[in-house]
Design an enzyme around this catalytic site. Structure first.
Site, PDB file in Angstrom:
ATOM      1  N   GLY A 176       0.768  -1.284  -0.201  1.00 47.76           N
ATOM      2  CA  GLY A 176       0.166   0.057  -0.112  1.00 47.76           C
ATOM      3  C   GLY A 176       0.889   1.269   0.092  1.00 47.76           C
ATOM      4  O   GLY A 176       0.187   2.454  -0.116  1.00 47.76           O
TER       5      GLY A 176
ATOM      6  N   GLU B 296       4.589  -5.982   1.840  1.00 44.12           N
ATOM      7  CA  GLU B 296       3.936  -6.563   0.561  1.00 44.12           C
ATOM      8  C   GLU B 296       3.979  -5.502  -0.382  1.00 44.12           C
ATOM      9  O   GLU B 296       2.993  -5.246  -0.923  1.00 44.12           O
ATOM     10  CB  GLU B 296       2.684  -7.273   0.915  1.00 44.12           C
ATOM     11  CG  GLU B 296       2.538  -8.492   1.547  1.00 44.12           C
ATOM     12  CD  GLU B 296       1.121  -9.047   2.017  1.00 44.12           C
ATOM     13  OE1 GLU B 296       0.297  -8.224   1.379  1.00 44.12           O
ATOM     14  OE2 GLU B 296       1.199 -10.138   2.766  1.00 44.12           O
ATOM     15  N   PRO B 297       4.812  -4.617  -0.553  1.00 44.28           N
ATOM     16  CA  PRO B 297       4.587  -3.509  -1.443  1.00 44.28           C
ATOM     17  C   PRO B 297       4.899  -4.046  -3.019  1.00 44.28           C
ATOM     18  O   PRO B 297       5.568  -4.903  -3.346  1.00 44.28           O
ATOM     19  CB  PRO B 297       5.886  -2.855  -1.328  1.00 44.28           C
ATOM     20  CG  PRO B 297       6.919  -3.578  -0.820  1.00 44.28           C
ATOM     21  CD  PRO B 297       6.200  -4.622  -0.080  1.00 44.28           C
ATOM     22  N   GLY B 298       3.675  -3.495  -3.703  1.00 45.02           N
ATOM     23  CA  GLY B 298       3.799  -3.611  -5.356  1.00 45.02           C
ATOM     24  C   GLY B 298       4.218  -2.352  -6.029  1.00 45.02           C
ATOM     25  O   GLY B 298       5.297  -1.925  -6.419  1.00 45.02           O
ATOM     26  N   ARG B 299       3.421  -1.496  -6.007  1.00 46.36           N
ATOM     27  CA  ARG B 299       3.403   0.092  -6.531  1.00 46.36           C
ATOM     28  C   ARG B 299       4.446   0.457  -6.052  1.00 46.36           C
ATOM     29  O   ARG B 299       5.079   1.228  -7.028  1.00 46.36           O
ATOM     30  CB  ARG B 299       2.043   0.566  -6.187  1.00 46.36           C
ATOM     31  CG  ARG B 299       1.761   1.919  -6.813  1.00 46.36           C
ATOM     32  CD  ARG B 299       0.944   2.744  -6.091  1.00 46.36           C
ATOM     33  NE  ARG B 299      -0.580   2.175  -5.882  1.00 46.36           N
ATOM     34  CZ  ARG B 299      -1.694   1.848  -6.818  1.00 46.36           C
ATOM     35  NH1 ARG B 299      -1.409   2.677  -7.931  1.00 46.36           N
ATOM     36  NH2 ARG B 299      -2.560   1.082  -6.446  1.00 46.36           N
TER      37      ARG B 299
ATOM     38  N   CYS C 280     -13.513   1.749 -28.607  1.00 46.16           N
ATOM     39  CA  CYS C 280     -14.885   2.168 -28.878  1.00 46.16           C
ATOM     40  C   CYS C 280     -15.752   2.585 -27.660  1.00 46.16           C
ATOM     41  O   CYS C 280     -16.371   1.793 -27.278  1.00 46.16           O
ATOM     42  CB  CYS C 280     -15.666   1.306 -29.859  1.00 46.16           C
ATOM     43  SG  CYS C 280     -14.626   1.180 -31.269  1.00 46.16           S
ATOM     44  N   GLU C 281     -15.279   3.327 -26.736  1.00 47.56           N
ATOM     45  CA  GLU C 281     -15.839   3.480 -25.397  1.00 47.56           C
ATOM     46  C   GLU C 281     -15.475   5.020 -25.085  1.00 47.56           C
ATOM     47  O   GLU C 281     -14.350   5.564 -25.208  1.00 47.56           O
ATOM     48  CB  GLU C 281     -15.325   2.798 -24.297  1.00 47.56           C
ATOM     49  CG  GLU C 281     -15.236   1.291 -24.254  1.00 47.56           C
ATOM     50  CD  GLU C 281     -16.319   0.846 -23.419  1.00 47.56           C
ATOM     51  OE1 GLU C 281     -16.902   1.662 -22.613  1.00 47.56           O
ATOM     52  OE2 GLU C 281     -16.787  -0.329 -23.666  1.00 47.56           O
TER      53      GLU C 281
ATOM     54  N   TYR D 285       0.046  -2.021 -11.907  1.00 43.97           N
ATOM     55  CA  TYR D 285      -1.269  -1.932 -12.656  1.00 43.97           C
ATOM     56  C   TYR D 285      -1.132  -1.422 -13.744  1.00 43.97           C
ATOM     57  O   TYR D 285      -2.392  -0.869 -14.016  1.00 43.97           O
ATOM     58  CB  TYR D 285      -1.984  -1.279 -11.522  1.00 43.97           C
ATOM     59  CG  TYR D 285      -1.738  -1.985  -9.990  1.00 43.97           C
ATOM     60  CD1 TYR D 285      -2.287  -3.297  -9.655  1.00 43.97           C
ATOM     61  CD2 TYR D 285      -1.077  -1.168  -8.983  1.00 43.97           C
ATOM     62  CE1 TYR D 285      -1.778  -3.812  -8.420  1.00 43.97           C
ATOM     63  CE2 TYR D 285      -0.713  -1.640  -7.834  1.00 43.97           C
ATOM     64  CZ  TYR D 285      -1.205  -3.079  -7.586  1.00 43.97           C
ATOM     65  OH  TYR D 285      -0.946  -3.658  -6.277  1.00 43.97           O
TER      66      TYR D 285
HETATM   67  C1  LIG Z   1      -2.770  -8.496   0.018  1.00 42.72           C
HETATM   68  C2  LIG Z   1      -2.038  -7.614  -0.703  1.00 42.72           C
HETATM   69  N1  LIG Z   1      -0.859  -7.246  -0.560  1.00 42.72           N
HETATM   70  C3  LIG Z   1      -0.228  -6.497  -1.080  1.00 42.72           C
HETATM   71  C4  LIG Z   1      -0.726  -5.596  -2.230  1.00 42.72           C
HETATM   72  C5  LIG Z   1      -0.068  -4.592  -2.928  1.00 42.72           C
HETATM   73  O1  LIG Z   1      -0.580  -3.240  -2.965  1.00 42.72           O
HETATM   74  P1  LIG Z   1       0.388  -2.098  -3.356  1.00 42.72           P
HETATM   75  O2  LIG Z   1       0.485  -2.293  -4.620  1.00 42.72           O
HETATM   76  O3  LIG Z   1      -0.506  -0.822  -3.023  1.00 42.72           O
HETATM   77  O4  LIG Z   1       1.458  -2.275  -2.560  1.00 42.72           O
HETATM   78  C6  LIG Z   1      -2.186  -5.881  -2.587  1.00 42.72           C
HETATM   79  C7  LIG Z   1      -2.871  -5.129  -3.483  1.00 42.72           C
HETATM   80  O5  LIG Z   1      -3.967  -5.040  -3.909  1.00 42.72           O
HETATM   81  C8  LIG Z   1      -2.928  -6.891  -1.765  1.00 42.72           C
HETATM   82  O6  LIG Z   1      -4.062  -7.075  -1.877  1.00 42.72           O
END
Ligand SMILES: Cc1ncc(COP(=O)(O)O)c(C=O)c1O
Length: 437
Positions: free
Chosen positions: A259, A293-296, A362-363, A391
């Site tokens: 997050g 658990e960072p993604g973004r 086409c939207e 994403y």
């Molecule tokens: C369980 C869980 N962990 C980690 C993430 C990663 O979130 P972010 O990309 O905002 O760090 C998500 C995103 O939906 C998630 O559902």
């Protein structure tokens, strides 16, 4: 709606956005890690996703250093960008992985992540997915409901495998973000409600093959301040204490989810040092290993989407530029009203005027930007859509029978295609014209 929306509160901080991405201007040309993005566009065409390996390393290192005072693991959220080259890069940095499907498990295996470094979350894991994960010897399965726990217990008995279980808690914390990506409030589908956690812990503890090793949460995505993390962690720690009072002493991990937000326009997201300063003093006394658990945060700023202007037009007093990337390539503007900065690959110091940047789909909802001050782009002129590393490609679709774009990795002054552009024939691979014959 949080930050990063279509009309940001102030002018976007373009210099900061370029720096976050590891982009720089040299004589007007946009370079990524020593590579002119025009050269990438010449080689692979547009639309195309381009990722900066060094920017991923910089973000990973900053977070890892900030968390260094306590035992921790950074489990990269594969859903943000599952490209194998990106995964391999993060594996080599020492990351674990956070997954939500068998497909993501397969991706982490293909990229060489050891299974014990992988955490499996998600509200709807199927029996087959749980079985695969258990047999693979996964690090933790974060259960999200009592019924999922029952199924997992049956699978553990059937396979005879030892399973490390986490309980993903819904801590009922409000996060200031877009409602579609707010996941830690009660009344939504995610996590086990706090009043059911101790009972679930007892079920895990009573099963000979299950071990409760982690208490987890994920509050939502694109969070820009530390308050919700602190509130959530306090609730998790209260639950760890309750679980311990119930005689269950196996919990070793506090998983606070992902997050961490990034800059899309003019936001000032928390930096890793501020995150650590808020979180570590709470976690350290509990003697638990911290999982994040960072993604973004790791990949979002590190990626751009290159697109070319196809046509310009005026209608109803408005100006439009139609580009070759659509909502099928990058859905965030349409789906979340997300703001993505758009910059020229070759800057020419032209005056700017508001224009809608729209795609070929086409939207009417197919746009990358609305009323955006941009120079009058020439036909075939190319631009980079910033903040597209997370994403982006993973949410791309074949809507309107459009092949998905290629993904390119830039590193050490060189670039290479990590995934080629889809071929037209791939769009109907496996389909049969007369399936009943
Ligand atoms: C369980 C869980 N962990 C980690 C993430 C990663 O979130 P972010 O990309 O905002 O760090 C998500 C995103 O939906 C998630 O559902």
């Amino acid at each position: 709606m949080g930050q990063g929306i279509l009309t940001p509160p102030g002018a976007a901080d373009v210099d900061a956005l370029l720096a976050d991405a590891g982009l720089e201007r040299r004589g007007g040309s946009l370079f990524m890690a020593g590579v002119p993005l025009s050269a990438v566009a010449d080689a692979v065409g547009t639309p195309a996703y381009v990722y900066n390996a060094e920017a991923v390393r910089v973000h990973y290192a900053a977070l890892d250093a900030a968390l260094a005072p306590i035992p921790h693991r950074i489990c990269y959220a594969v859903k943000a960008n599952g490209n194998l080259a990106v995964l391999r890069l993060l594996r080599d940095l020492g990351a674990g992985a956070d997954i939500v499907s068998a497909g993501e498990l397969a991706r982490t295996a293909a990229a060489g992540f050891p299974a014990e470094r992988v955490v499996f979350s998600g509200v709807g894991k199927t029996a087959d997915e749980l079985r695969l994960a258990v047999r693979a010897g996964i690090g933790h399965i974060n259960i999200e409901s009592g019924e999922e726990l029952e199924l997992l217990a049956a699978i553990a008995s059937e396979t005879g495998c030892h399973v490390r279980v986490g309980i993903r808690v819904n801590p009922d914390v409000t996060a200031n973000t877009h409602p579609y990506i707010s996941t830690g409030k009660s009344g939504i589908k995610f996590g086990v409600p706090t009043d059911q956690v101790v009972d679930a812990a007892r079920v895990v503890a009573a099963h000979p093959a299950l071990e409760l090793t982690s208490i987890a949460m994920h509050l939502g995505s694109q969070l820009t301040d530390t308050g919700p993390f602190q509130e959530g962690i306090r609730r998790l720690l209260g639950l760890v204490a309750e679980v311990r009072s119930a005689g269950i002493s196996t919990v070793r991990v506090l998983d606070v989810g992902g997050g961490l937000g990034i800059r899309y326009s003019a936001e000032t997201p928390m930096d890793p040092a501020a995150f650590a300063a808020a979180v570590l003093p709470l976690v350290r006394p509990a003697g638990l290993t911290l999982y994040v658990e960072p993604g973004r945060f790791l990949v979002g700023s590190a990626g751009v989407l290159l697109t070319s202007a196809l046509y310009r037009k005026r209608s109803g007093g408005k100006s439009f530029v139609v580009v070759d990337a659509g909502m099928n390539d990058l859905v965030r503007p349409s789906h979340y009203h997300a703001y993505h900065e758009i910059v020229e690959l070759e800057a020419a110091n032209r005056p700017v005027a508001p224009v809608d940047v729209v795609g070929p789909v086409c939207e009417t909802g197919d746009f990358l930007a609305l009323d955006r001050p941009l120079p009058a782009l020439e036909r075939s002129e190319r631009v980079a859509v910033l903040g597209a590393g997370a994403y982006g490609f993973v949410m791309a679709s074949n809507y309107n029978a459009r092949p998905r774009p290629p993904e390119v990795l830039v590193d050490g002054g060189r670039f290479a295609v990590a995934r080629p552009r889809e071929e037209l024939t791939e769009l109907f691979r496996g389909e049969r014209v007369t399936p009943l014959d």
